[in-house]
Design a protein around this motif. Structure first.
Motif, PDB file in Angstrom:
ATOM      1  N   THR A 155      -5.089   0.713   0.079  1.00 33.74           N
ATOM      2  CA  THR A 155      -3.638   0.867  -0.987  1.00 33.74           C
ATOM      3  C   THR A 155      -2.592   1.216  -0.703  1.00 33.74           C
ATOM      4  N   SER A 190       0.741   5.500  -3.729  1.00 34.15           N
ATOM      5  CA  SER A 190       1.823   6.406  -5.049  1.00 34.15           C
ATOM      6  C   SER A 190       1.169   7.512  -5.175  1.00 34.15           C
ATOM      7  N   GLU A 191       1.504   8.298  -6.176  1.00 34.94           N
ATOM      8  CA  GLU A 191       1.263   9.396  -6.714  1.00 34.94           C
ATOM      9  C   GLU A 191       0.280   9.153  -7.469  1.00 34.94           C
ATOM     10  N   GLN A 192       0.430   7.891  -8.609  1.00 36.64           N
ATOM     11  CA  GLN A 192      -0.542   7.414  -9.265  1.00 36.64           C
ATOM     12  C   GLN A 192      -1.855   7.322  -8.690  1.00 36.64           C
ATOM     13  N   ALA A 193      -2.090   5.966  -7.099  1.00 39.09           N
ATOM     14  CA  ALA A 193      -2.696   6.157  -6.486  1.00 39.09           C
ATOM     15  C   ALA A 193      -3.885   7.564  -6.443  1.00 39.09           C
ATOM     16  N   THR A 246      -3.722   9.849  -7.128  1.00 41.69           N
ATOM     17  CA  THR A 246      -4.576  10.389  -9.274  1.00 41.69           C
ATOM     18  C   THR A 246      -5.638   9.743  -9.263  1.00 41.69           C
ATOM     19  N   THR A 247      -5.300   8.047  -9.412  1.00 39.23           N
ATOM     20  CA  THR A 247      -6.984   7.742  -9.548  1.00 39.23           C
ATOM     21  C   THR A 247      -7.826   7.566  -8.368  1.00 39.23           C
ATOM     22  N   ARG A 296      -8.639   9.861  -6.514  1.00 38.80           N
ATOM     23  CA  ARG A 296      -9.284  11.880  -7.143  1.00 38.80           C
ATOM     24  C   ARG A 296     -10.167  11.829  -7.750  1.00 38.80           C
ATOM     25  N   TYR A 350       6.239  13.296  -1.544  1.00 35.55           N
ATOM     26  CA  TYR A 350       5.032  13.766  -1.090  1.00 35.55           C
ATOM     27  C   TYR A 350       5.039  14.460   0.572  1.00 35.55           C
TER      28      TYR A 350
END
Length: 114
Positions: free
Chosen positions: A6, A9-12, A14-15, A17, A74
């Motif tokens: 995938t 992204s920081e959101q990806a 977070t999801t 994890r 990052y």
């Protein structure tokens, strides 16, 4: 690609994890020779894909070819000046483990037992 991934992204992250699964983050760029060697020799290998699939590893791939600002942030947060950067986030949480800049299939497949 042999190893499904995938876009990073920081959101990806977070999801991924939050899922409780192990997460492999790799940062690459089209102009990075070491990145391409690692992809051919270790990341994009059937053995790696099979081990990661069996362990339910979420793979996030960051493309820094055009110096994406989010990826730059990052990298900086991880203490990296550039690519390649490889991080292993263990299942269930915990601090990430920075992997060597040169990878092998054995290095990657051994991660699923950690």
């Amino acid at each position: 690609s042999i190893l499904p991934s995938t876009p990073f992204s920081e959101q990806a992250l977070t999801t991924a994890r939050a899922s409780g699964k192990p997460v492999f983050v790799y940062m690459t760029a089209d102009w990075c020779l070491t990145c391409k060697v690692n992809e051919d020799a270790a990341i994009e290998r059937a053995e790696t894909a099979a081990a990661f699939k069996q362990a339910g590893v979420v793979v996030l791939r960051g493309d820094w070819t055009r110096r994406d600002p989010a990826i730059t942030r990052y990298l900086t947060a991880q203490g990296a000046a550039g690519v390649p950067l490889y991080l292993w986030y263990p299942a269930g949480g915990g601090a990430p483990r920075q992997l060597p800049r040169v990878l092998t299939v054995d290095t990657l497949t051994a991660l699923v037992g950690t």
